[in-house]
Design a protein around this motif. Structure first.
Motif, mmCIF file in Angstrom:
data_model
loop_
_atom_site.group_PDB
_atom_site.id
_atom_site.type_symbol
_atom_site.label_atom_id
_atom_site.label_comp_id
_atom_site.label_asym_id
_atom_site.label_seq_id
_atom_site.Cartn_x
_atom_site.Cartn_y
_atom_site.Cartn_z
ATOM 1 N N TRP A 199 0.842 -1.203 0.000
ATOM 2 C CA TRP A 199 0.000 0.000 0.000
ATOM 3 C C TRP A 199 0.874 1.248 0.000
ATOM 4 N N ASP A 200 1.832 1.308 0.931
ATOM 5 C CA ASP A 200 2.724 2.475 1.037
ATOM 6 C C ASP A 200 3.485 2.712 -0.255
ATOM 7 N N GLU A 201 4.017 1.632 -0.824
ATOM 8 C CA GLU A 201 4.829 1.772 -2.033
ATOM 9 C C GLU A 201 4.015 2.371 -3.173
ATOM 10 N N VAL A 202 2.791 1.876 -3.344
ATOM 11 C CA VAL A 202 1.966 2.345 -4.463
ATOM 12 C C VAL A 202 1.528 3.795 -4.244
ATOM 13 N N VAL A 203 1.119 4.139 -3.024
ATOM 14 C CA VAL A 203 0.713 5.523 -2.755
ATOM 15 C C VAL A 203 1.879 6.472 -3.008
ATOM 16 N N LYS A 204 3.087 6.081 -2.596
ATOM 17 C CA LYS A 204 4.261 6.934 -2.825
ATOM 18 C C LYS A 204 4.555 7.086 -4.310
ATOM 19 N N GLU A 205 4.411 5.989 -5.068
ATOM 20 C CA GLU A 205 4.648 6.058 -6.510
ATOM 21 C C GLU A 205 3.675 7.031 -7.173
ATOM 22 N N VAL A 206 2.412 6.942 -6.808
ATOM 23 C CA VAL A 206 1.405 7.827 -7.395
ATOM 24 C C VAL A 206 1.653 9.272 -6.971
ATOM 25 N N SER A 207 2.061 9.480 -5.732
ATOM 26 C CA SER A 207 2.262 10.842 -5.220
ATOM 27 C C SER A 207 3.335 11.603 -5.994
ATOM 28 N N ARG A 208 4.283 10.885 -6.571
ATOM 29 C CA ARG A 208 5.356 11.556 -7.322
ATOM 30 C C ARG A 208 4.816 12.297 -8.540
ATOM 31 N N ASN A 209 3.640 11.898 -9.019
ATOM 32 C CA ASN A 209 3.035 12.580 -10.160
ATOM 33 C C ASN A 209 2.309 13.863 -9.753
ATOM 34 N N TYR A 210 2.280 14.153 -8.440
ATOM 35 C CA TYR A 210 1.576 15.330 -7.929
ATOM 36 C C TYR A 210 2.511 16.073 -6.966
ATOM 37 N N PRO A 211 3.602 16.628 -7.475
ATOM 38 C CA PRO A 211 4.610 17.236 -6.600
ATOM 39 C C PRO A 211 4.106 18.446 -5.818
ATOM 40 N N SER A 212 3.033 19.076 -6.279
ATOM 41 C CA SER A 212 2.520 20.256 -5.573
ATOM 42 C C SER A 212 1.669 19.893 -4.364
ATOM 43 N N ILE A 213 1.339 18.617 -4.218
ATOM 44 C CA ILE A 213 0.508 18.166 -3.100
ATOM 45 C C ILE A 213 1.394 17.474 -2.067
ATOM 46 N N HIS A 214 1.366 17.957 -0.848
ATOM 47 C CA HIS A 214 2.159 17.361 0.224
ATOM 48 C C HIS A 214 1.537 16.023 0.632
ATOM 49 N N THR A 215 2.370 15.000 0.815
ATOM 50 C CA THR A 215 1.892 13.672 1.175
ATOM 51 C C THR A 215 2.463 13.238 2.514
ATOM 52 N N ASP A 216 1.569 12.821 3.419
ATOM 53 C CA ASP A 216 1.965 12.263 4.715
ATOM 54 C C ASP A 216 1.556 10.800 4.775
ATOM 55 N N HIS A 217 2.347 10.008 5.507
ATOM 56 C CA HIS A 217 1.994 8.620 5.786
ATOM 57 C C HIS A 217 1.992 8.456 7.303
ATOM 58 N N TYR A 218 0.808 8.207 7.878
ATOM 59 C CA TYR A 218 0.708 8.061 9.324
ATOM 60 C C TYR A 218 0.256 6.650 9.679
ATOM 61 N N PHE A 219 0.856 6.089 10.723
ATOM 62 C CA PHE A 219 0.363 4.826 11.237
ATOM 63 C C PHE A 219 -1.026 5.042 11.829
ATOM 64 N N ILE A 220 -1.891 4.076 11.639
ATOM 65 C CA ILE A 220 -3.301 4.233 11.966
ATOM 66 C C ILE A 220 -3.518 4.574 13.434
ATOM 67 N N ASP A 221 -2.705 4.020 14.337
ATOM 68 C CA ASP A 221 -2.904 4.298 15.754
ATOM 69 C C ASP A 221 -2.576 5.753 16.080
ATOM 70 N N ALA A 222 -1.578 6.307 15.415
ATOM 71 C CA ALA A 222 -1.277 7.731 15.613
ATOM 72 C C ALA A 222 -2.335 8.604 14.948
ATOM 73 N N LEU A 223 -2.809 8.175 13.786
ATOM 74 C CA LEU A 223 -3.749 8.995 13.028
ATOM 75 C C LEU A 223 -5.065 9.188 13.770
ATOM 76 N N VAL A 224 -5.550 8.142 14.440
ATOM 77 C CA VAL A 224 -6.804 8.304 15.176
ATOM 78 C C VAL A 224 -6.643 9.338 16.293
ATOM 79 N N ALA A 225 -5.459 9.380 16.878
ATOM 80 C CA ALA A 225 -5.208 10.395 17.904
ATOM 81 C C ALA A 225 -5.186 11.795 17.292
ATOM 82 N N TYR A 226 -4.566 11.928 16.117
ATOM 83 C CA TYR A 226 -4.510 13.231 15.451
ATOM 84 C C TYR A 226 -5.882 13.709 14.999
#
Length: 364
Positions: A199-226
């Motif tokens: 999942w991470d690898e594919v999302v990162k690959e796709v994100s390279r085509n959108y350099p103007s959009i900032h991409t974060d990857h958060y672990f789910i347990d941290a994300l629910v807290a955020y």
């Protein structure tokens, strides 16, 4: 040439028919007020009663019937008399999977007139885009030695490169089209070493085509807290089937509850009809009492209109919902009031009438 949109309506169980009735009230009013809106409805009572009478929850050719429509307006499903695996796996899952509704789109927006349970929070407005056709909700696995001490249950998660790429591309295109600054990917690749790493690898690959959009990857347990500590920081969140399901319920809670949360199950290519439904379930504990909040269902109908090319009318609906909430005269019990489902639907209709009449005066 005017396009006629055919809508299949599946009210379902519990409060489903009650809130769908109010959404239909809104849609019928819009047809009356706007002659350019051409939509026809056909209702199918495929629910738990149908199952108890027929031994299946929809006809054998049910999916073929639905393919003839431009969209599906769905209420809720679930009844104590019928096992959940029947209502989910004989109705919801076949529709989502066989009609290739691989995008589940869920707005998380704090509407005007609704206080967040979070202290001093006023600016929550993001969307969760959930992979909707594979992931953790895959009927792959089984049980051995049932009832014995050595009983084994195996449930497989299916993450494919193709499926992840499609949801990632949809997510970044949505962010680009709507001027969003960031995409957040929910993952757990530190512990789930195969499916989530892919999942991470594919999302990162796709994100390279959108350099103007900032991409974060958060672990789910941290994300629910955020989501609780800083929900205002998010623009677009993309997640697998299970993670997206959990995150969207949490997102609903921080903006006032499930009664306010719509969703869309989308087939972006439009080869098959998309389905629009509230995030909440059938709520059997309040079914038949006429106190369910219909806003999530009505907002889901707005998402349907937007999908059908009538974003103008979708905006009218959402604005009218917010106006009713700001007026604070009509509130269902989940919002601290004592109004009925029908009274809320009627108030939204009155707000729509007023808004459209004002627009007509301004344009005359």
């Amino acid at each position: 040439m005017t396009t006629l949109h055919k809508i299949a309506v599946l009210p379902g169980d519990g409060i489903g028919p009650e809130v769908v009735r109010e959404a239909m009230k809104v849609l019928e009013l819009l047809k009356e007020l706007d002659p350019s809106l051409h939509i026809d409805f056909e209702t199918f009572d495929w629910n738990s009663d149908y199952y108890l009478e027929n031994g299946r929850i929809m006809p054998e050719d049910g999916l073929e019937i639905l393919k003839q429509y431009d969209a599906i307006l769905f209420g809720a499903i679930g009844d104590a008399r019928v096992p959940d695996e029947v209502t989910i796996w004989q109705l919801i899952m076949p529709i989502r999977k066989q009609l290739q509704q691989y995008i589940n789109f869920r707005p998380v927006k704090l509407l005007k007139g609704v206080p967040s349970p979070l202290a001093n929070e006023k600016d929550i407005d993001f969307v969760i885009i959930r992979e909707n056709a594979e992931g953790e909700y895959s009927n792959s696995g089984g049980r051995l030695y049932t009832g014995l001490d050595q009983e084994i249950a195996v449930q497989n998660t299916i993450i494919t490169r193709a499926g992840t790429k499609k949801v990632a591309e949809f997510t970044f295109e949505y962010a680009k089209k709507h001027g969003k600054q960031s995409v957040t990917s929910a993952t757990k690749s530190n512990a789930i070493l195969h499916s989530m790493v892919l999942w991470d690898e594919v999302v990162k690959e796709v994100s390279r085509n959108y350099p103007s959009i900032h991409t974060d990857h958060y672990f789910i347990d941290a994300l629910v807290a955020y989501f609780v500590s800083r929900p205002q920081d998010f623009d677009v969140v993309v997640a697998s089937n299970l993670f997206g399901d959990i995150l969207s319920d949490l997102g609903s809670a921080v903006v006032g509850g499930l009664g306010l949360s719509p969703s869309a199950n989308l087939n972006p290519e439009r080869d098959f009809p998309s389905m629009f439904e509230p995030v909440h379930g059938s709520a059997p504990d309040i079914a038949g009492q006429g106190i369910a909040n219909p806003i999530a269902q009505i907002w889901s109908a707005a998402l349907m209109l937007e999908h059908l090319g009538r974003a103008d009318l979708a905006d009218v609906i959402v604005h009218s919902i917010e106006q009713v909430l700001l007026d604070n005269q009509v509130r269902t019990p989940d919002l601290g009031g004592s109004s009925t489902t029908s009274e809320m639907g009627t108030a939204i209709c009155e707000s729509i009438k007023k808004q459209i009449q004002e627009r007509q005066v301004n344009h005359s």
